[in-house]
Design an enzyme around this catalytic site. Structure first.
Site, mmCIF file in Angstrom:
data_model
loop_
_atom_site.group_PDB
_atom_site.id
_atom_site.type_symbol
_atom_site.label_atom_id
_atom_site.label_comp_id
_atom_site.label_asym_id
_atom_site.label_seq_id
_atom_site.Cartn_x
_atom_site.Cartn_y
_atom_site.Cartn_z
ATOM 1 N N CYS A 26 0.855 -1.178 0.000
ATOM 2 C CA CYS A 26 0.000 0.000 0.000
ATOM 3 C C CYS A 26 0.891 1.227 0.000
ATOM 4 O O CYS A 26 2.019 1.184 -0.479
ATOM 5 C CB CYS A 26 -0.952 -0.020 1.197
ATOM 6 N N HIS A 540 24.578 -5.488 34.418
ATOM 7 C CA HIS A 540 24.230 -6.843 34.876
ATOM 8 C C HIS A 540 23.046 -6.740 35.834
ATOM 9 O O HIS A 540 23.158 -6.174 36.919
ATOM 10 C CB HIS A 540 25.438 -7.473 35.580
#
Length: 620
Positions: A26, A540
């Site tokens: 489209c 971490h």
């Protein structure tokens, strides 16, 4: 081929050429019908350069590219040989509901026609501007020709839909066009309102104006596709050229004029009447619903269901009330995006904002919707509320649009040709002002740069002239603590590098600076980022959380991906993780030096907080 690498990646990540049954596009999206949806890797596709978003809607894979989608489509077609008219048949089939099938049919039939509709709509807007400023007389030959150029697409819309439907239903396009010609034959069209019926073999043929109609031709081509295959299969080869089209047309045209056409027109009238019933019950409610939900309808593909209703309204009533709500929503989306320019100092983010905002003003909202709006929930909420308020006002005032035109700023010339245009302007002002205010109030700043540090940074290591530094901003919200408090000697001893730790208050990890993802743990509990001059930082989440093996974690980036400060990298379920593990999270500079005063605590830190300044040099 400008996008060769990206195209190859798309083909690979959708499951290969053999998995593509059909491909269309489209104005902004590549659309794939796949044999096996499970083979598509949406995460991988979303990370391809140039792809704004990837999603499945109504069992169709949609890859949002933006205004350049046609170039991508052509390149895929050239490389694979797959186009709209082609299909790869496989044994893998997916069951779809009736409504999903219906939406898919409307979507796939209308998509190839959209450029003609958009061009004709813009011609209407240009003609409206010329007429509004008295630059052309409506009685002049030039006006007549320009009006012809603008009206041709809509008047002969059944022809365009016939060709598109023929490709979708895999039948003869020329015979499909003949069916459209039968609906628009002058003997029928010219007698609308003069006589009620013709008769064929004693059966009535209602005299109906099928110009700009949608459902009659789609239904006719669909039924003809079965008849054509049946006749072609049973007709001897030596007779096919003449007798297949003869038999098909002799059967189909009477059926079309007697039954299918009137039925399609009746169904269209029901849809139109239902929409008008909602507006007559409460224009404000109808406008609020359609204007407010428009972004969500586009995201789900449900907006395609409104297209036949719009054209049926123009064909049967001569006006439409749905499109004004679309216009208001378009302006609300453009406003929401452009207002974000005041909420970020990221140059990269601003470039996306300005480009997608201008695109939205010109009527193409997908870049704004997928590139900015859906990224920020508060912006999406603001756009929905602003669009709903503006559309509610326009609909409550009873404004009617006289002819189809795209929903963009130039189309205001067409809106101006109808009475009550002042209410359209007021509705747009309501949408623009309310959306902008809501974004400014609700949306916090993102990607903030150049904030003053709340922590004093030691410069004792920055003694060399060739020393380069990089600011580290908080990747998580929470309490800042010394690295020495981390109950893991690998981190607390500084063996991996200097840094600090955060006790998080929510489960989101964001990039502490612009850089590249050096490593991302498969378990999602850790991520490494490389910044300028080779400085690397490891984030971490918690201690020993690797043992969760990815449970409660989700990653949003891949190794080698470029990221911007404040971009979401990882999310995790904080409550569930901290029930099993210590959630204190080390942030370590693994390459370079970091200078930060120990024992400093800042409650409620966020990504605007400068925590440290890492430095690196050739000698480091």
């Amino acid at each position: 081929m400008k996008h060769k690498d990206e195209i190859n990646s798309i083909i690979k990540d959708v499951g290969g050429v053999a998995n593509i049954q059909r491909m269309t596009h489209c104005m902004t999206r590549l659309r794939f019908n796949l044999a096996d949806d499970k083979k598509a890797d949406l995460d991988a596709i979303s990370k391809i350069n140039g792809v704004l978003n990837t999603q499945f809607q109504n069992s169709q894979l949609q890859i949002v590219i933006g205004p350049a989608v046609a170039d991508w489509y052509d390149e895929i077609s050239d490389l694979t040989g797959i186009g709209q008219e082609e299909s790869q048949e496989t044994d893998v089939k997916e069951k779809k509901g009736f409504f999903s099938k219906l939406l898919e049919i409307f979507s796939n039939v209308f998509l190839p026609v959209i450029p003609a509709i958009a061009g004709a709509g813009m011609m209407k807007a240009i003609l409206g501007l010329l007429s509004s400023f008295s630059l052309i007389s409506q009685k002049s030959d030039s006006y007549i020709i320009l009006n012809l150029m603008a009206d041709a697409t809509f008047y002969f819309l059944p022809f365009l839909l016939a060709i598109s439907a023929a490709k979708l239903f895999k039948t003869n396009a020329i015979l499909s066009a003949v069916l459209a010609g039968a609906l628009l034959y002058p003997s029928l069209i010219n007698n609308v309102g003069k006589i009620s019926n013709y008769h064929f073999l004693g059966l009535p043929i209602p005299v109906i104006n099928y110009s700009a109609s949608v459902l009659p031709i789609i239904l006719s081509v669909w039924i003809m596709s079965y008849l054509y295959r049946f006749v072609d299969k049973h007709m001897p080869d030596m007779l096919k050229v003449i007798f297949v089209p003869t038999v098909v047309l002799i059967i189909m045209i009477p059926i079309e004029l007697i039954a299918i056409g009137p039925l399609g027109n009746y169904l269209g009238s029901i849809l139109s009447a239902a929409s008008m019933k909602l507006f007559s019950f409460s224009g404000a409610l109808a406008g609020a619903i359609l204007g407010g939900l428009r972004p969500l309808l586009v995201m789900t593909g449900m907006h395609q269901a409104l297209t036949p209703i719009v054209f049926q309204n123009f064909a049967s009533k001569g006006y439409d009330v749905l499109m004004p709500t679309m216009l208001v929503s378009t302006f609300a989306q453009a406003t929401g995006v452009l207002t974000m320019a005041f909420k970020t100092r990221s140059k990269k983010e601003k470039s996306v904002i300005y480009a997608s905002g201008i695109s939205a003003i010109l009527g193409i909202t997908e870049p704004a919707l997928y590139g900015v709006i859906v990224k920020y929930k508060r912006v999406l909420l603001s756009v929905c509320i602003g669009g709903g308020l503006g559309a509610a006002y326009v609909s409550a005032m009873g404004y009617h649009l006289g002819s189809f035109t795209p929903s963009n700023i130039l189309s205001l010339a067409v809106y101006a040709l109808m009475p009550k245009f002042i209410h359209v302007i007021i509705g747009l002002v309501i949408a623009i002002v309310s959306t902008a205010l809501l974004v400014l109030v609700l949306q916090p700043k993102v990607g903030v740069e150049d904030e003053k540090p709340v922590i004093d940074v030691s410069k004792e290591n920055a003694t060399r002239e060739d020393l380069s530094t990089i600011d580290i901003f908080a990747p998580m919200e929470g309490d800042l603590v010394s690295l020495k408090e981390v109950p893991d000697t690998t981190f607390s001893s500084g063996a991996m590098g200097d840094g600090f730790a955060i006790i998080p208050k929510n489960g989101v990890v964001k990039a502490p600076f612009d850089g590249t993802i050096a490593v991302i743990a498969q378990t999602g509990h850790a991520v490494g980022i490389r910044g300028k001059n080779g400085i690397e930082v490891l984030i971490h989440v918690g201690i020993d959380t690797v043992e969760l093996n990815g449970k409660f974690f989700q990653t949003y980036v891949t190794q080698g991906q470029k990221v911007s400060k404040g971009q979401k990298l990882i999310s995790f379920d904080l409550k569930k993780v901290e029930k099993q593990y210590n959630i204190i999270s080390p942030i370590i500079v693994t390459s370079g030096k970091v200078s930060l005063k120990d024992e400093v605590r800042v409650d409620g830190i966020d990504n605007n907080t400068l925590l440290a300044q890492a430095s690196t040099a050739d000698a480091i």
